[in-house]
Design a protein around this motif. Structure first.
Motif, PDB file in Angstrom:
ATOM      1  N   GLU A  89       0.835  -1.191   0.000  1.00 62.82           N
ATOM      2  CA  GLU A  89       0.000   0.000   0.000  1.00 62.82           C
ATOM      3  C   GLU A  89       0.868   1.239   0.000  1.00 62.82           C
ATOM      4  O   GLU A  89       1.946   1.245   0.578  1.00 62.82           O
ATOM      5  N   CYS A  90       0.397   2.267  -0.622  1.00 61.88           N
ATOM      6  CA  CYS A  90       1.128   3.524  -0.704  1.00 61.88           C
ATOM      7  C   CYS A  90       0.569   4.489   0.334  1.00 61.88           C
ATOM      8  O   CYS A  90      -0.621   4.775   0.324  1.00 61.88           O
ATOM      9  N   ALA A  91       1.415   4.955   1.231  1.00 64.58           N
ATOM     10  CA  ALA A  91       0.997   5.920   2.247  1.00 64.58           C
ATOM     11  C   ALA A  91       1.049   7.313   1.636  1.00 64.58           C
ATOM     12  O   ALA A  91       2.102   7.777   1.198  1.00 64.58           O
ATOM     13  N   LEU A  92      -0.093   7.980   1.587  1.00 69.39           N
ATOM     14  CA  LEU A  92      -0.184   9.313   1.007  1.00 69.39           C
ATOM     15  C   LEU A  92      -0.225  10.369   2.092  1.00 69.39           C
ATOM     16  O   LEU A  92      -0.808  10.162   3.158  1.00 69.39           O
ATOM     17  N   THR A  93       0.383  11.494   1.803  1.00 65.55           N
ATOM     18  CA  THR A  93       0.296  12.673   2.645  1.00 65.55           C
ATOM     19  C   THR A  93      -0.399  13.746   1.825  1.00 65.55           C
ATOM     20  O   THR A  93      -0.099  13.908   0.643  1.00 65.55           O
ATOM     21  N   ALA A  94      -1.302  14.473   2.453  1.00 60.64           N
ATOM     22  CA  ALA A  94      -2.028  15.522   1.742  1.00 60.64           C
ATOM     23  C   ALA A  94      -1.865  16.846   2.466  1.00 60.64           C
ATOM     24  O   ALA A  94      -1.817  16.897   3.693  1.00 60.64           O
ATOM     25  N   THR A  95      -1.766  17.903   1.691  1.00 61.01           N
ATOM     26  CA  THR A  95      -1.717  19.271   2.200  1.00 61.01           C
ATOM     27  C   THR A  95      -2.882  20.013   1.572  1.00 61.01           C
ATOM     28  O   THR A  95      -3.092  19.931   0.359  1.00 61.01           O
ATOM     29  N   ASN A  96      -3.633  20.722   2.395  1.00 67.78           N
ATOM     30  CA  ASN A  96      -4.777  21.488   1.902  1.00 67.78           C
ATOM     31  C   ASN A  96      -4.590  22.953   2.269  1.00 67.78           C
ATOM     32  O   ASN A  96      -4.379  23.277   3.445  1.00 67.78           O
ATOM     33  N   LEU A  97      -4.664  23.810   1.259  1.00 68.79           N
ATOM     34  CA  LEU A  97      -4.481  25.240   1.437  1.00 68.79           C
ATOM     35  C   LEU A  97      -5.529  25.987   0.629  1.00 68.79           C
ATOM     36  O   LEU A  97      -6.260  25.383  -0.158  1.00 68.79           O
ATOM     37  N   LYS A  98      -5.582  27.279   0.806  1.00 66.30           N
ATOM     38  CA  LYS A  98      -6.389  28.163  -0.026  1.00 66.30           C
ATOM     39  C   LYS A  98      -5.447  28.871  -0.987  1.00 66.30           C
ATOM     40  O   LYS A  98      -4.273  29.075  -0.674  1.00 66.30           O
ATOM     41  N   TRP A  99      -5.960  29.229  -2.170  1.00 71.67           N
ATOM     42  CA  TRP A  99      -5.120  29.934  -3.120  1.00 71.67           C
ATOM     43  C   TRP A  99      -5.792  31.201  -3.604  1.00 71.67           C
ATOM     44  O   TRP A  99      -7.009  31.343  -3.559  1.00 71.67           O
ATOM     45  N   GLN A 100      -4.926  32.123  -4.032  1.00 71.74           N
ATOM     46  CA  GLN A 100      -5.378  33.400  -4.570  1.00 71.74           C
ATOM     47  C   GLN A 100      -4.441  33.741  -5.723  1.00 71.74           C
ATOM     48  O   GLN A 100      -3.220  33.579  -5.602  1.00 71.74           O
ATOM     49  N   LEU A 101      -4.978  34.200  -6.826  1.00 73.59           N
ATOM     50  CA  LEU A 101      -4.177  34.563  -7.985  1.00 73.59           C
ATOM     51  C   LEU A 101      -4.096  36.074  -8.090  1.00 73.59           C
ATOM     52  O   LEU A 101      -5.114  36.756  -8.107  1.00 73.59           O
ATOM     53  N   ASN A 102      -2.863  36.602  -8.144  1.00 76.52           N
ATOM     54  CA  ASN A 102      -2.607  38.019  -8.337  1.00 76.52           C
ATOM     55  C   ASN A 102      -1.701  38.146  -9.555  1.00 76.52           C
ATOM     56  O   ASN A 102      -0.522  37.777  -9.477  1.00 76.52           O
ATOM     57  N   GLY A 103      -2.255  38.616 -10.677  1.00 74.84           N
ATOM     58  CA  GLY A 103      -1.470  38.656 -11.917  1.00 74.84           C
ATOM     59  C   GLY A 103      -1.132  37.231 -12.311  1.00 74.84           C
ATOM     60  O   GLY A 103      -2.008  36.419 -12.560  1.00 74.84           O
ATOM     61  N   ASP A 104       0.181  36.918 -12.323  1.00 70.73           N
ATOM     62  CA  ASP A 104       0.619  35.549 -12.609  1.00 70.73           C
ATOM     63  C   ASP A 104       1.215  34.871 -11.376  1.00 70.73           C
ATOM     64  O   ASP A 104       1.892  33.869 -11.475  1.00 70.73           O
ATOM     65  N   ILE A 105       0.946  35.423 -10.200  1.00 62.47           N
ATOM     66  CA  ILE A 105       1.455  34.891  -8.934  1.00 62.47           C
ATOM     67  C   ILE A 105       0.324  34.202  -8.171  1.00 62.47           C
ATOM     68  O   ILE A 105      -0.715  34.798  -7.914  1.00 62.47           O
ATOM     69  N   ILE A 106       0.556  32.936  -7.826  1.00 61.99           N
ATOM     70  CA  ILE A 106      -0.395  32.211  -6.976  1.00 61.99           C
ATOM     71  C   ILE A 106       0.108  32.297  -5.553  1.00 61.99           C
ATOM     72  O   ILE A 106       1.239  31.899  -5.252  1.00 61.99           O
ATOM     73  N   LYS A 107      -0.736  32.823  -4.684  1.00 64.36           N
ATOM     74  CA  LYS A 107      -0.416  32.879  -3.262  1.00 64.36           C
ATOM     75  C   LYS A 107      -1.163  31.739  -2.581  1.00 64.36           C
ATOM     76  O   LYS A 107      -2.369  31.584  -2.781  1.00 64.36           O
TER      77      LYS A 107
END
Length: 159
Positions: A89-107
């Motif tokens: 079995e493959c142990a997965l790790t997940a990260t959950n965040l919020k994103w915001q796009l400013n121009g061509d920059i993802i925050k």
């Protein structure tokens, strides 16, 4: 290289940026639409040296996803195999965040805390490339990191 990059992925959720620029640009409408989906890591370029991303054989590929739909407004999720030593079995790790796009920059944000910024270099239906400055090898020097990813949707979450 995979272990070094896994550190990059892990610290994506742990590193913080102090740049609280009030000069936010409006989102690039093309990028806003084009990044939505599921992307598998393909290549990593560190200070000009290119490495193929090594996915764990027998497991789903390491991936990241940008959502913007009802119930998942501006959600970002990253999943990667964190432990698999010739395992069934493959142990997965997940990260959950919020994103915001400013121009061509993802925050990317954890709550109100800015975690990191990614500059989109190019995105279309065949690939996404982004840039991030990061001390990937913990040597005290900031590295120039470019990530190339390809569409990959093993869970059929996107059209």
């Amino acid at each position: 290289m995979r272990r070094i990059f896994a550190l990059f992925l892990l610290t994506l959720s742990l590193s913080c940026s102090s740049d609280d620029s009030d000069n936010d640009l409006p989102p690039d409408p093309y990028i806003l639409e084009a990044i939505i989906g599921s992307w598998a890591y393909d290549q990593v370029t560190v200070n000009g040296e290119v490495f193929l991303y090594e996915h764990t054989e027998g497991c789903d590929k390491d991936l990241f996803q940008f959502y913007n739909q009802e119930g998942k407004e501006f959600d970002f999720e990253e999943r990667y195999v964190s432990n698999c030593d010739i395992c069934a079995e493959c142990a997965l790790t997940a990260t959950n965040l919020k994103w915001q796009l400013n121009g061509d920059i993802i925050k990317l944000f954890f709550g109100e805390q800015l975690v990191t910024e990614l500059q989109i270099l190019e995105v279309d239906e065949t690939q996404m490339r982004y840039y991030r400055e990061f001390d990937i090898d913990d040597d005290g020097q900031i590295d120039e990191v470019k990530i190339t990813s390809v569409p990959y949707d093993p869970y059929d979450e996107f059209d």
